[in-house]
Design a protein around this motif. Structure first.
Motif, PDB file in Angstrom:
ATOM      1  N   GLY A   1       0.819  -1.217   0.000  1.00  0.00           N
ATOM      2  CA  GLY A   1       0.000   0.000   0.000  1.00  0.00           C
ATOM      3  C   GLY A   1       0.847   1.259   0.000  1.00  0.00           C
ATOM      4  N   ALA A   2       0.198   2.361  -0.386  1.00  0.00           N
ATOM      5  CA  ALA A   2       0.880   3.659  -0.341  1.00  0.00           C
ATOM      6  C   ALA A   2       1.197   4.031   1.100  1.00  0.00           C
ATOM      7  CB  ALA A   2       0.012   4.729  -0.992  1.00  0.00           C
ATOM      8  N   THR A   3       0.399   3.542   2.038  1.00  0.00           N
ATOM      9  CA  THR A   3       0.649   3.832   3.451  1.00  0.00           C
ATOM     10  C   THR A   3       2.052   3.377   3.837  1.00  0.00           C
ATOM     11  OG1 THR A   3      -1.697   3.483   3.841  1.00  0.00           O
ATOM     12  CG2 THR A   3      -0.278   3.501   5.780  1.00  0.00           C
ATOM     13  N   GLU A   4       2.395   2.147   3.463  1.00  0.00           N
ATOM     14  CA  GLU A   4       3.755   1.684   3.747  1.00  0.00           C
ATOM     15  C   GLU A   4       4.778   2.484   2.939  1.00  0.00           C
ATOM     16  OE1 GLU A   4       5.100  -2.288   2.621  1.00  0.00           O
ATOM     17  OE2 GLU A   4       7.057  -1.700   3.384  1.00  0.00           O
TER      18      GLU A   4
ATOM     19  N   CYS B   1       6.308  12.363  -2.825  1.00  0.00           N
ATOM     20  CA  CYS B   1       5.113  12.795  -3.544  1.00  0.00           C
ATOM     21  C   CYS B   1       4.052  11.713  -3.470  1.00  0.00           C
ATOM     22  CB  CYS B   1       5.462  13.087  -4.995  1.00  0.00           C
ATOM     23  SG  CYS B   1       6.804  14.285  -5.158  1.00  0.00           S
ATOM     24  N   ASP B   2       3.031  11.969  -2.681  1.00  0.00           N
ATOM     25  CA  ASP B   2       1.925  11.028  -2.530  1.00  0.00           C
ATOM     26  C   ASP B   2       0.948  11.296  -3.673  1.00  0.00           C
ATOM     27  OD1 ASP B   2      -0.415   9.730  -1.868  1.00  0.00           O
ATOM     28  OD2 ASP B   2      -0.351  10.260   0.261  1.00  0.00           O
ATOM     29  N   GLU B   3       1.014  10.421  -4.690  1.00  0.00           N
ATOM     30  CA  GLU B   3       0.244  10.648  -5.916  1.00  0.00           C
ATOM     31  C   GLU B   3      -0.794   9.537  -6.114  1.00  0.00           C
ATOM     32  OE1 GLU B   3       3.074  11.577  -9.080  1.00  0.00           O
ATOM     33  OE2 GLU B   3       4.232  12.835  -7.704  1.00  0.00           O
ATOM     34  N   VAL B   4      -1.360   9.064  -4.999  1.00  0.00           N
ATOM     35  CA  VAL B   4      -2.267   7.907  -5.097  1.00  0.00           C
ATOM     36  C   VAL B   4      -3.489   8.188  -5.976  1.00  0.00           C
ATOM     37  CG1 VAL B   4      -1.539   6.934  -2.871  1.00  0.00           C
ATOM     38  CG2 VAL B   4      -3.549   8.408  -2.949  1.00  0.00           C
ATOM     39  N   TYR B   5      -3.887   9.457  -6.093  1.00  0.00           N
ATOM     40  CA  TYR B   5      -5.073   9.776  -6.912  1.00  0.00           C
ATOM     41  C   TYR B   5      -4.670  10.251  -8.309  1.00  0.00           C
ATOM     42  CZ  TYR B   5      -7.339   9.445  -2.376  1.00  0.00           C
ATOM     43  OH  TYR B   5      -7.785   8.989  -1.160  1.00  0.00           O
ATOM     44  N   GLU B   6      -3.492   9.811  -8.781  1.00  0.00           N
ATOM     45  CA  GLU B   6      -2.951  10.334 -10.050  1.00  0.00           C
ATOM     46  C   GLU B   6      -3.913  10.183 -11.221  1.00  0.00           C
ATOM     47  OE1 GLU B   6       0.546   8.062 -11.414  1.00  0.00           O
ATOM     48  OE2 GLU B   6      -0.086   6.440 -10.106  1.00  0.00           O
TER      49      GLU B   6
ATOM     50  N   GLY C   1       2.534   5.638  -5.918  1.00  0.00           N
ATOM     51  CA  GLY C   1       1.236   5.297  -6.501  1.00  0.00           C
ATOM     52  C   GLY C   1       0.560   4.211  -5.686  1.00  0.00           C
ATOM     53  N   SER C   2      -0.730   4.017  -5.919  1.00  0.00           N
ATOM     54  CA  SER C   2      -1.489   3.004  -5.178  1.00  0.00           C
ATOM     55  C   SER C   2      -2.458   2.265  -6.093  1.00  0.00           C
ATOM     56  CB  SER C   2      -2.285   3.658  -4.046  1.00  0.00           C
ATOM     57  OG  SER C   2      -3.240   2.752  -3.514  1.00  0.00           O
ATOM     58  N   ALA C   3      -2.335   0.933  -6.117  1.00  0.00           N
ATOM     59  CA  ALA C   3      -3.293   0.133  -6.883  1.00  0.00           C
ATOM     60  C   ALA C   3      -4.693   0.254  -6.293  1.00  0.00           C
ATOM     61  CB  ALA C   3      -2.861  -1.331  -6.881  1.00  0.00           C
ATOM     62  N   GLY C   4      -4.752   0.524  -5.000  1.00  0.00           N
ATOM     63  CA  GLY C   4      -6.060   0.664  -4.355  1.00  0.00           C
ATOM     64  C   GLY C   4      -6.915   1.702  -5.064  1.00  0.00           C
ATOM     65  N   LYS C   5      -6.310   2.822  -5.401  1.00  0.00           N
ATOM     66  CA  LYS C   5      -7.046   3.927  -6.032  1.00  0.00           C
ATOM     67  C   LYS C   5      -7.140   3.746  -7.540  1.00  0.00           C
ATOM     68  CE  LYS C   5      -7.342   5.228  -2.069  1.00  0.00           C
ATOM     69  NZ  LYS C   5      -6.422   5.473  -1.110  1.00  0.00           N
ATOM     70  N   THR C   6      -6.050   3.299  -8.153  1.00  0.00           N
ATOM     71  CA  THR C   6      -6.013   3.223  -9.617  1.00  0.00           C
ATOM     72  C   THR C   6      -6.880   2.086 -10.145  1.00  0.00           C
ATOM     73  OG1 THR C   6      -3.882   4.315  -9.669  1.00  0.00           O
ATOM     74  CG2 THR C   6      -4.407   2.970 -11.575  1.00  0.00           C
TER      75      THR C   6
ATOM     76  N   TRP D   1      -6.587  -4.267  -1.362  1.00  0.00           N
ATOM     77  CA  TRP D   1      -5.412  -5.027  -1.806  1.00  0.00           C
ATOM     78  C   TRP D   1      -4.118  -4.533  -1.176  1.00  0.00           C
ATOM     79  CZ3 TRP D   1      -5.088  -7.048  -7.482  1.00  0.00           C
ATOM     80  CH2 TRP D   1      -6.156  -7.918  -7.720  1.00  0.00           C
ATOM     81  N   LYS D   2      -4.055  -3.223  -0.938  1.00  0.00           N
ATOM     82  CA  LYS D   2      -2.848  -2.649  -0.334  1.00  0.00           C
ATOM     83  C   LYS D   2      -1.591  -3.001  -1.125  1.00  0.00           C
ATOM     84  CE  LYS D   2      -3.055  -0.595   2.979  1.00  0.00           C
ATOM     85  NZ  LYS D   2      -3.401   0.846   3.197  1.00  0.00           N
ATOM     86  N   VAL D   3      -1.562  -2.572  -2.351  1.00  0.00           N
ATOM     87  CA  VAL D   3      -0.350  -2.651  -3.163  1.00  0.00           C
ATOM     88  C   VAL D   3       0.023  -1.227  -3.575  1.00  0.00           C
ATOM     89  CG1 VAL D   3       0.752  -3.551  -5.253  1.00  0.00           C
ATOM     90  CG2 VAL D   3      -0.922  -4.958  -4.020  1.00  0.00           C
TER      91      VAL D   3
END
Ligand code: PMP
Ligand code: GLN
Length: 398
Positions: free
Chosen positions: A95-98, A197-202, A228-233, A239-241
Motif C-alpha cells: 500500500g501507499a501507506t507503507e 510525492c503522494d500521488e495515489v489519486y494520479e 502510486g497506489s493500486a487501491g485507487k487506480t 489489496w494494499k499494493v
C-alpha cells in the motif's frame, strides 16, 4: 508498568475507522472513509486469482515481482514520459501507506526538518515524529486551497531534508498546478532536499485537470520519490499494493526501509496489479469519466440541499461548508449528527489539520459509490434538513 511509546499512546484511532464504525452502528450510508462500493476490473482480479494457483506463493523479491516493476516503469513512460529502470528504480510496497513511511525512513534522520502541507493525510505527522524528525507545517485554506508561497518558502531552512505532499489532494480535491510545482521545485533545489510525492489519486482527475508528477519537472528526477497506489487506480483499496518510483541512488534505502517494515507484498496481488497497469488508455480515461459523473451527481445534490460545495478537481472527495444549513456545532458534531439522525456519514475536515485553529465548518463526502447509493444518501440528507424546518440545526447530544 512503564509507559508505552508516548507518540502512539497520544495518537487516536484513525478518523476513518472511527467514522466507519459509527456508520455501522447507526446503519448509515458511509460516505466517510474513501473506498468504492464497486469492484475493480475483472481481468485484474482474475489475474490475481490465477496467480494463486501457479505455485509462486513463497516470498517474492524484496523490491517486487519483475512483472510489476516492469509495469510500473512502462506506466511511468506512457503517462509521464519518465524513463525508469525497473530493476533499480522501483520498490513495491504493501500500500501507499507503507510507501509513505518507507520513503520518510529512507531520507530522514532524527532532527531533520520535513515540510508538510495541511490539510494532511493522517499518517504523515505521526510517522515524521516517530522518526525523530521535526515537522514544519504549512497550511492551505479553503475555499481555494491556494499555495501560500511566502509561508512555504519560510518553512524551508538549513535543516530541511524533505517535503511530503499529496496531489491530487485528499481531502481538498486540489490538483497542484505546474506553476505551484515549479515553485516547490525551486525550494527543493535551493535547499538541496528531497520530495516525497503522494500521488495515489494520479488517475482520478476531472474537468480536463491533469496530474503532473513533480518528478517530471527540471531537476526533480533525482530528488523525488513518487508514490502510486493500486487501491485507487484499480478501485481495489483492500489489496494494499503501492509502488514507489525514485532514482537509483534513493531506491536502496527505500528498499531497506521496506525490508524492515514488511519485506514483501503478496505476489498474486502484485501480478494482478501488473496486468492492471498495462491496461489500455481507455481504462484510465473511463475510470476518471465515471468518477466525474459520480462527483457531479453528489455535488449537485448537496448544493441543492443547501451545502456550500467546494470545487473538486481530483480524488474521491467533496468538501462542503455546512454553515449555510444553519448547523450550530463544529465539524465533528456535524458528522456525528448526520450519522445518527440522517443516517449518512461524512468525515470532519479538522481531522486533516494538526493545529487547533483549523477551519471547523467543513465535512468531507466520498463520491466513489454507486449512483443509487449517492441518491439515497442525498434523499436522507434532504429529509433530515427538511425535518428541521426553519429551526437551527442543533448538534446531537453526546
Ligand atoms: N495517501 C492518501 C492521500 C490517501 O488518501 C490514501 C488512502 N488510502 C493513502 C495514501 C493510502 O493508500 P493505500 O491504501 O494504498 O495504503
Ligand atoms: N484514504 C482513505 C480516506 O481518506 C482512508 C484510508 C484509511 O482508512 N486508512 O478516506
Amino acid at each position: 508498568m512503564q509507559p508505552q511509546n508516548s507518540l502512539l499512546s497520544a495518537t487516536g484511532t484513525t478518523i476513518f475507522t472511527v467514522m466507519s464504525a459509527l456508520a455501522v452502528q447507526h446503519g448509515a450510508i458511509n460516505l466517510g472513509q474513501g473506498f468504492p462500493d464497486y469492484d475493480g476490473p475483472e481481468d485484474v482480479i482474475e489475474a490475481a486469482a490465477a496467480a494463486l494457483k501457479d505455485g509462486r506463493n513463497q516470498y517474492p523479491p524484496l523490491t517486487g515481482v519483475p512483472e510489476l516493476r516492469q509495469a510500473v516503469a512502462a506506466h511511468n513512460r506512457r503517462f509521464y514520459g519518465l524513463e525508469v529502470d525497473p530493476n533499480a528504480e522501483v520498490v513495491v510496497t504493501s500500500g501507499a501507506t507503507e510507501a509513505i513511511t518507507a520513503c520518510l525512513m529512507a531520507v530522514l534522520n532524527p532532527g531533520d526538518e520535513c515540510v508538510l502541507i495541511e490539510p494532511l493525510y493522517d499518517t504523515y505527522l505521526p510517522v515524521v515524529k516517530m522518526l525523530g524528525a521535526v515537522p514544519k507545517l504549512v497550511r492551505l485554506n479553503p475555499p481555494d486551497w491556494a499555495l501560500p508561497r511566502a509561508e512555504l518558502a519560510a518553512a524551508f531552512g538549513p535543516k530541511t531534508k524533505a517535503i511530503l505532499f499529496n496531489t491530487p489532494m485528499n481531502p481538498t480535491g486540489k490538483v497542484f498546478t505546474n506553476a505551484e510545482l515549479a515553485f516547490i521545485a525551486s525550494l527543493i533545489e535551493k535547499h538541496d532536499c528531497y520530495a516525497i510525492c503522494d500521488e495515489v489519486y494520479e488517475h482520478l482527475t476531472f474537468d480536463g485537470w491533469k496530474h503532473i508528477p513533480l518528478m517530471t519537472l527540471p531537476g526533480m528526477r533525482e530528488r523525488s520519490l513518487r508514490i502510486g497506489s493500486a487501491g485507487k487506480t484499480f478501485s481495489l483499496t483492500g489489496w494494499k499494493v503501492g509502488y514507489i518510483t525514485c532514482d537509483r541512488s534513493l531506491a536502496p534505502n527505500v528498499a531497506k526501509a521496506h525490508q524492515n517494515l514488511t519485506f514483501t507484498t503478496p505476489p498474486n496481488l502484485q501480478r494482478g496489479v501488473a496486468v492492471g497497469l498495462m491496461k489500455d488508455d481507455a481504462y484510465f480515461e473511463g475510470l476518471s469519466t465515471r468518477l466525474q459523473a459520480r462527483r457531479d451527481r453528489l455535488a449537485a445534490g448537496l448544493a441543492e440541499i443547501g451545502f456550500g460545495v467546494l470545487e473538486t478537481r481530483g480524488s474521491y472527495f467533496i468538501t462542503t461548508d455546512f454553515r449555510p444549513l444553519g448547523f450550530n456545532g463544529d465539524d465533528v458534531a456535524f458528522c456525528r449528527t448526520i450519522t445518527e439522525e440522517a443516517k449518512v456519514t461524512a468525515i470532519p475536515v479538522t481531522a486533516f489539520y494538526a493545529s487547533e485553529e483549523a477551519p471547523s465548518h467543513y465535512a468531507r463526502f466520498a463520491f466513489c459509490k454507486g449512483e443509487a447509493v449517492l441518491d439515497e444518501a442525498l434523499d436522507r440528507l434532504r429529509a433530515w434538513v427538511a425535518s428541521r424546518g426553519g429551526r437551527q440545526l442543533t448538534a446531537a447530544a453526546g
